[in-house]
Design a protein around this motif. Structure first.
Motif, short mmCIF file in Angstrom:
data_model
loop_
_atom_site.label_atom_id
_atom_site.label_comp_id
_atom_site.label_asym_id
_atom_site.label_seq_id
_atom_site.Cartn_x
_atom_site.Cartn_y
_atom_site.Cartn_z
N THR A 285 0.88 -1.13 -0.55
CA THR A 285 -0.28 0.28 -0.16
C THR A 285 0.71 1.40 0.12
OG1 THR A 285 -1.85 -0.75 1.26
CG2 THR A 285 -1.61 1.38 1.12
N LEU B 249 3.81 -0.76 4.63
CA LEU B 249 2.65 0.30 4.53
C LEU B 249 3.69 1.92 4.34
CD1 LEU B 249 0.49 -0.86 7.26
CD2 LEU B 249 0.06 -1.11 4.61
N ARG C 58 -8.68 3.37 2.76
CA ARG C 58 -9.55 2.12 3.18
C ARG C 58 -9.30 0.84 2.13
NH1 ARG C 58 -13.27 5.13 5.94
NH2 ARG C 58 -14.30 4.08 5.80
N VAL D 168 -7.15 3.47 10.07
CA VAL D 168 -6.22 3.60 9.53
C VAL D 168 -5.53 2.26 10.34
CG1 VAL D 168 -4.12 3.25 8.09
CG2 VAL D 168 -6.39 4.98 7.20
N PRO E 69 1.54 5.21 5.49
CA PRO E 69 -0.49 4.78 5.36
C PRO E 69 -1.20 6.03 5.67
CG PRO E 69 0.47 3.73 6.72
CD PRO E 69 1.64 3.95 6.89
N LEU F 151 -5.99 -0.02 1.23
CA LEU F 151 -5.52 -1.16 2.44
C LEU F 151 -6.25 -2.83 2.10
CD1 LEU F 151 -5.32 0.15 5.64
CD2 LEU F 151 -3.35 -0.63 4.40
N SER G 152 -4.84 -4.11 -0.84
CA SER G 152 -3.22 -5.08 -0.78
C SER G 152 -3.67 -6.52 0.47
CB SER G 152 -2.87 -4.21 0.19
OG SER G 152 -2.34 -3.32 -0.17
N VAL H 226 -4.75 -2.03 10.81
CA VAL H 226 -3.55 -2.07 10.19
C VAL H 226 -2.89 -3.22 11.55
CG1 VAL H 226 -0.73 -1.81 10.86
CG2 VAL H 226 -2.34 -0.54 9.38
#
Lengths: 342, 281
Positions: free
Chosen positions: A92, A169, A153, A184, A172, A156, A159, A188
């Motif tokens: 990402t 990331l 988002r 976010v 991010p 993410l 990914s 994660v």
């Protein structure tokens, strides 16, 4: 599903970088970087703009070739086994890497098909991830109509379709507002709880502290510090406790009271009146409680307190004795004050 | 700068490499699946941005009307525009292929500005599949444009002198040649900095090729030096071949030359474009 298992031995390194060098003309983007990321952890790479963070991520995702050095990711040699490696990584980037003209759902479905999922499985996975990233309502809208946070988002989610064992990331949350940033971060944390290894680059000490266990600080392509987040914080001086007294004239008296109390671990710390605030460097929550308790016991009134983390500037100052090269504009907003309720 | 290391970076030996096996290889079926998914993406992009079809939908209509009524009388004699349509349509099939294939160059250039190319390039797919998917969709666009051109031709009085087979062969030949041109535009798109530069450069190449050809008028009235240019201009070859296939006359020489051009262009530019695409960062 073509997921290949991570190196089976426990506590092994998911990422091992040795002596990585990448030049762009005269500029040394990477100047002999070593990096170890243990499996199942979040490893932060902290540094200012131009430190080489993105170059490192691009090398590790097979997007560019380094000039020299070696890298192993999930048991694959980044330089000689790029095809195998691409099956087990997710990326990402700093800029949304989705097709803006396609809807959120179409983006995820396309990536599922590119990862060799069956049509049915790709559909199922797309629905599931949109749901999980709270994008179901916007599923059919073009990604270009999404807000910054929604796009990140979706990125993410994209990914995560292939359930990668190592996730990169790259900054991010750069450019996101605090609320979106927290969303976010939550995602994660969930990914890591599910067993992914995350290599996170960031300019923000707070982000590194929130997400990462281990930290590598880089500047001008070189590793300048390496270790646990707590160890680094101890080195830098942890947080700063800011106290606003009810009576500003008592600032000096309060500062003297704290310094004379000789609280454990606070030895040598300076309490200096500044802009009507008392700044007290602290290393732990216990010290915070102790300082507030002490002031209360001595009969000082407090209207407001808060803590803030050291900014990247302060981290660099503590480690290297100088400010990061191009910190002037971008890093000023780093110190994000946190309100603390006591 | 002083280096303060909290804990020395571990110097453990790198673990032994897994054997280089075939597991990273992408089979034919996988490749076709990837091209399908990416072609679907390019089609959805058109759906999201219908204006990108303007060239395909309007260009054949506007150009055929312009050339038939502005130049047709002058070339074929007043009142003989109908005869000119028979001459013009096969030539315009050659021109359309070139004009439409240009879009692939700006498209590739645009993709690299967006992060989505990073995602494709970090995924386990053959990197050529991104380009091939673009070409597949672009050939579809050419087929739409050619159909509109033919319908307009019939409305303006064109009549095929040979057979449906001849017409299909002419369409097929212009698609094959158009596909080979796309590699040139992809190469341009990967080399130039902006989509506008790609377009400008492409125009510079296209104008002399299109007008210095037998597309709009027989080269017999041109000066000798220009005639030797038009004789080897691939667009002339294609226009002559399409004309022969649709309206009768000798075709072997021009068909052979057109196919030769298509193969030569593809063999020269496709590997360059794919390598450029792979190495671009």
């Amino acid at each position: 599903m073509t997921r290949i298992d991570k190196n089976p031995s426990n506590g092994a390194n998911a990422v091992e970088v040795r002596g990585m060098v990448k030049h762009y003309g005269e500029t040394k983007a990477l100047d002999g970087v070593d990096l170890d990321v243990r499996e199942g952890t979040v490893h932060g790479v902290l540094g200012p703009n131009g430190a080489g963070k993105t170059t490192l991520v691009r090398v590790l995702s097979t997007l560019i070739q380094p000039d020299s050095g070696t890298a192993m990711v999930a048991g694959y040699n980044v330089l000689t086994q790029p095809r195998q490696l691409r099956r087990v990584i997710g990326l990402t980037g700093q800029y949304a890497s989705v097709d803006e003209k396609l809807s959120g759902w179409e983006n995820l479905y396309m990536i599922g098909r590119l990862l060799d999922l069956s049509r049915k499985e790709a559909r199922r996975r797309s629905d599931e991830l949109l749901e999980r990233f709270s994008l179901t309502e916007a599923a059919k809208k073009a990604a270009m109509t999404y807000s910054g946070g929604m796009r990140r988002r979706l990125d993410l989610a994209a990914s995560m379709i292939g359930q990668p064992s190592v996730l990169y990331l790259d900054e991010p949350t750069t450019g996101l507002d605090p609320r979106t940033r927290n969303e976010v971060w939550d995602e994660v944390k969930r990914m890591v709880a599910e067993g992914a290894t995350v290599l996170l680059t960031t300019q923000y000490m707070e982000e590194a502290e929130q997400l990462a266990g281990e930290l590598t600080v880089i500047d001008k392509g070189k590793v300048i510090a390496n270790g646990g987040v707590n160890a680094l914080k101890a080195k830098v001086g942890g947080r700063t406790l800011q106290i606003q007294p009810s009576d500003p004239s008592q600032l000096t008296a309060m500062a003297i009271a704290i310094n004379d109390a000789g609280l454990d671990g606070l030895a040598g710390s300076q309490a200096v009146p500044d802009d009507g605030l008392l700044n007290v460097p602290i290393l732990s929550d216990e010290q915070l409680t102790a300082v507030v308790g002490l002031l209360g016991a001595r009969g000082f009134g407090i209207t407001n307190i808060g803590t803030h983390l050291p900014s990247l500037d302060e981290v660099f100052l503590a480690i290297t004795g100088e400010k990061p090269a191009d910190a002037a504009e971008d890093i000023v907003s780093d110190a994000i004050p946190q309100e603390v309720s006591v | 700068m002083s280096t303060a290391t909290i804990t020395a970076p571990p110097k453990a030996p790198a673990p032994q490499t897994k054997p280089v096996s075939e597991e990273g290889r992408i089979g034919l079926r996988g490749n076709l699946r990837h091209i399908g998914a990416l072609a679907r993406r390019n089609t959805l992009q058109i759906k999201a941005d219908p204006e990108s079809m303007f060239d395909v939908l309007l260009m054949p209509i506007i150009f055929i009307l312009l050339f038939t009524y502005v130049f047709g009388g002058a070339i074929a004699g007043k009142g003989n525009q109908g005869d000119y349509v028979n001459y013009l349509v096969p030539g315009m099939m050659a021109m359309m292929g070139m004009n439409i294939s240009m879009a692939v160059g700006t498209g590739v250039n645009d993709d690299f500005k967006k992060g989505v190319m990073d995602r494709f390039r970090s995924m386990p797919i053959a990197r050529s599949s991104v380009l091939i998917a673009k070409i597949v969709v672009e050939i579809g666009r050419m087929m739409v444009a050619t159909s509109i051109l033919l319908i307009m031709g019939f409305i303006l009085g064109m009549s095929i002198q040979t057979s449906v087979l001849g017409l299909l062969a002419a369409v097929g030949l212009s698609l094959v040649f158009g596909a080979s041109l796309m590699w040139i535009f992809i190469l341009l798109g990967l080399t130039m900095k902006t989509a506008q530069a790609v377009q400008g450069m492409a125009m510079l190449v296209m104008m002399p090729l299109q007008f210095g050809s037998s597309i709009f008028a027989p080269p017999t009235s041109m000066p000798g030096w220009l005639q030797s240019f038009t004789d080897y201009n691939p667009l002339s070859n294609l226009a002559d071949a399409a004309r022969g296939l649709m309206m009768g006359g000798p075709v072997a020489h021009s068909v052979f030359l057109t196919l030769g051009w298509a193969v030569a262009i593809t063999v020269l530019t496709a590997p360059l474009a794919i390598r450029k695409f792979r190495d671009k960062t």
